[in-house]
Design a protein around this motif. Structure first.
Motif, mmCIF file in Angstrom:
data_model
loop_
_atom_site.group_PDB
_atom_site.id
_atom_site.type_symbol
_atom_site.label_atom_id
_atom_site.label_comp_id
_atom_site.label_asym_id
_atom_site.label_seq_id
_atom_site.Cartn_x
_atom_site.Cartn_y
_atom_site.Cartn_z
ATOM 1 N N ASP A 246 -41.022 23.645 16.430
ATOM 2 C CA ASP A 246 -40.965 22.176 16.533
ATOM 3 C C ASP A 246 -41.470 21.442 15.307
ATOM 4 O O ASP A 246 -41.325 20.221 15.209
ATOM 5 N N GLU A 278 -37.200 25.254 19.950
ATOM 6 C CA GLU A 278 -38.193 24.688 20.857
ATOM 7 C C GLU A 278 -37.685 23.395 21.482
ATOM 8 O O GLU A 278 -37.017 22.587 20.835
ATOM 9 N N LYS A 378 -39.229 26.598 25.914
ATOM 10 C CA LYS A 378 -40.317 25.635 26.129
ATOM 11 C C LYS A 378 -41.301 25.623 24.965
ATOM 12 O O LYS A 378 -41.822 24.572 24.591
ATOM 13 N N ASN A 379 -41.577 26.804 24.419
ATOM 14 C CA ASN A 379 -42.630 26.890 23.410
ATOM 15 C C ASN A 379 -42.454 28.122 22.529
ATOM 16 O O ASN A 379 -41.512 28.908 22.701
ATOM 17 N N GLU A 380 -43.398 28.296 21.626
ATOM 18 C CA GLU A 380 -43.375 29.402 20.670
ATOM 19 C C GLU A 380 -43.417 30.756 21.371
ATOM 20 O O GLU A 380 -42.689 31.687 20.999
ATOM 21 N N GLU A 381 -44.254 30.881 22.379
ATOM 22 C CA GLU A 381 -44.371 32.151 23.106
ATOM 23 C C GLU A 381 -43.044 32.545 23.744
ATOM 24 O O GLU A 381 -42.621 33.707 23.680
ATOM 25 N N GLU A 382 -42.371 31.574 24.351
ATOM 26 C CA GLU A 382 -41.088 31.858 24.977
ATOM 27 C C GLU A 382 -40.036 32.218 23.926
ATOM 28 O O GLU A 382 -39.157 33.056 24.175
#
Length: 467
Positions: A246, A278, A378-382
């Motif tokens: 992002d 993201e 949704k995010n970096e981990e995903e």
């Protein structure tokens, strides 16, 4: 002319027109045996040759390629449809790789001293012998170069089984080696079917094998190499993740993603096949991608204005369209494209797919064509989880405004190569290769010259104690 083509031949079919322009007969067993013997005989002398002789040969090959890059590039375009400007660039990078090993090979292969508490020891890097190299069509000269340059420099000899749809490129590379003064048998082209290549691994005169290609082809070659206890390296398919965090420059990332995916009409193992963005910037990114799609111009690959060339063959177009249609039936959304272009030649519309779920076939398959698959997370981990949710592990990219953050993400992706704010690239000094279903072994860089040499230990000591 199509009706006159023999079944026992390899042929050039121009994908821009779908017209057959030239054919070559498959080599019979007697001719093939002679070539293998020539390679084996040549090795006995070539392994003893001075590094300066090997260097001079590779330098001459590189010079010939540069001098004829426009002509050689046109041959690539004729046989597999690549944009001519990209084909010229391919010839240039191939010449650079020959130069790289010519300039550095002797240093890489110098004896390596080893620390030992008693006496002295060193590693002597010695060539293995005849190398069977099996290569694909999507980069006709570059694929040849990756195995030929380091191994000829190392003192091995090459039997090259190239893809059946680029026979003129295959023949021309042997001609270039001859023109450069290569001794008989050091580099030879083989016009044989793929099945025959697997069978050749059993020949005692062939000491090792390298393959770039599909998983089934790699599995067959690796099985034969394992059966006969021979070294092998494989560079297979890829489903590279292109992660956009992002904090990335959205326009730069969108432009790079589209260019990378459409490069070589999507027929690149390291193409960004899964674009993972993201959520916070996904909508903006997707709109910019759509704008980039509008700039794509399909047409004659010899025309400098063309940005999308045909695929390599009619069969290639049919296969990719089937994959896209299947993905749509399973719930994916075709936002743009999805069909063949209504014109002569093996053309497909640049295609944008979204809403690809884990139960969709496209989620796990490699699509070897101009198909851009978009995922929002949704995010970096995903993003990292999705990047690793594949049997492949060849290349990948991470785009971010924070270099340390991008490097942290890159370390968590299980793959052979990750580029930060850049498409997976090519440079002689950088290793190329993958892990998992994408194969094993490395080409280019110092690593590329060590794959097919014997690192023999030589030790001197004054004691008879072996410990």
């Amino acid at each position: 002319m199509e009706n006159t083509i023999k079944e026992s031949s390899v042929k050039t079919v121009n994908p821009f027109t779908n017209k057959t322009t030239k054919q070559f007969d498959i080599m019979d067993d007697a001719v093939l045996d002679t070539k293998i013997q020539n390679a084996d005989d040549a090795f006995k002398l070539w392994k003893k040759s001075a590094f300066s002789d090997r260097k001079n040969l590779l330098k001459k090959v590189a010079n010939i390629m540069r001098e004829r890059k426009v002509e050689l590039g046109a041959l690539v375009t004729l046989e597999m449809g690549k944009l001519h400007k990209d084909a010229i660039a391919e010839v240039e990078i191939s010449a650079n790789i020959f130069d790289y090993y010519a300039d550095n090979g002797e240093k890489f292969l110098a004896d390596q001293p080893l620390e030992t508490p008693i006496g002295s020891a060193f590693l002597s890097y010695e060539p293995l012998g005849v190398l069977l190299s099996v290569q694909p069509w999507n980069f006709p000269f570059y694929q040849i170069t990756r195995s030929a340059a380091p191994n000829v420099m190392a003192g091995n000899t090459i039997l090259m089984k190239h893809a059946s749809n680029v026979p003129q490129c295959a023949e021309e590379m042997e001609n270039i080696f001859k023109e450069a003064g290569a001794p008989k048998g050091v580099y030879q082209n083989l016009f044989i079917p793929g099945k025959k290549a697997s069978e050749l691994v059993a020949d005692k005169r062939i000491k090792a094998v390298t393959l770039t290609g599909s998983e089934p082809a790699g599995s067959a070659i690796a099985a034969e190499a394992g059966k006969y206890i021979k070294k092998s390296t494989l560079e297979l398919g890829g489903s590279d993740a292109f992660i956009v965090l992002d904090d990335a420059n959205i326009q730069e990332a969108a432009t790079a993603a589209v260019i990378g995916r459409m490069w070589n009409s999507g027929q690149v193992c390291t193409s960004p096949k899964r674009i993972i963005v993201e959520e916070a910037i996904a909508d903006t990114f997707l709109e910019k991608v759509k704008e980039e799609f509008k700039k794509i111009k399909a047409g004659d690959p010899m025309d400098p204005e063309t940005t999308l060339a045909p695929l390599s063959s009619e069969k290639a177009v049919e296969n990719v369209i089937k994959q896209v249609e299947k993905a749509a039936k399973e719930g994916a959304t075709i936002v743009l494209g999805g069909k063949r272009i209504d014109r002569e030649g093996a053309f497909m519309e640049p295609t944008l797919l979204t809403n690809i779920t884990p139960d969709n076939s496209a989620y796990n398959e490699e699509i070897f064509g101009p198909v851009f698959m978009f995922y929002r997370v949704k995010n970096e981990e995903e993003a990292i989880q999705l990047a690793n949710a594949t049997d492949f592990g060849l290349g990948g990219s991470v785009f971010s405004g924070n270099e340390k953050r991008a490097q942290n993400v890159a370390r968590q992706i299980v793959t052979g190569m990750v580029y930060i704010n850049h498409l997976t690239g090519i440079s002689p000094e950088l290793p190329f290769g993958g892990t998992k279903g994408s194969g094993y072994g490395r080409e280019q860089s110092p690593a590329g010259i060590y794959e097919f040499v014997n690192p023999k230990l030589i030790r001197t000591t004054t004691t008879s104690n072996p410990y």
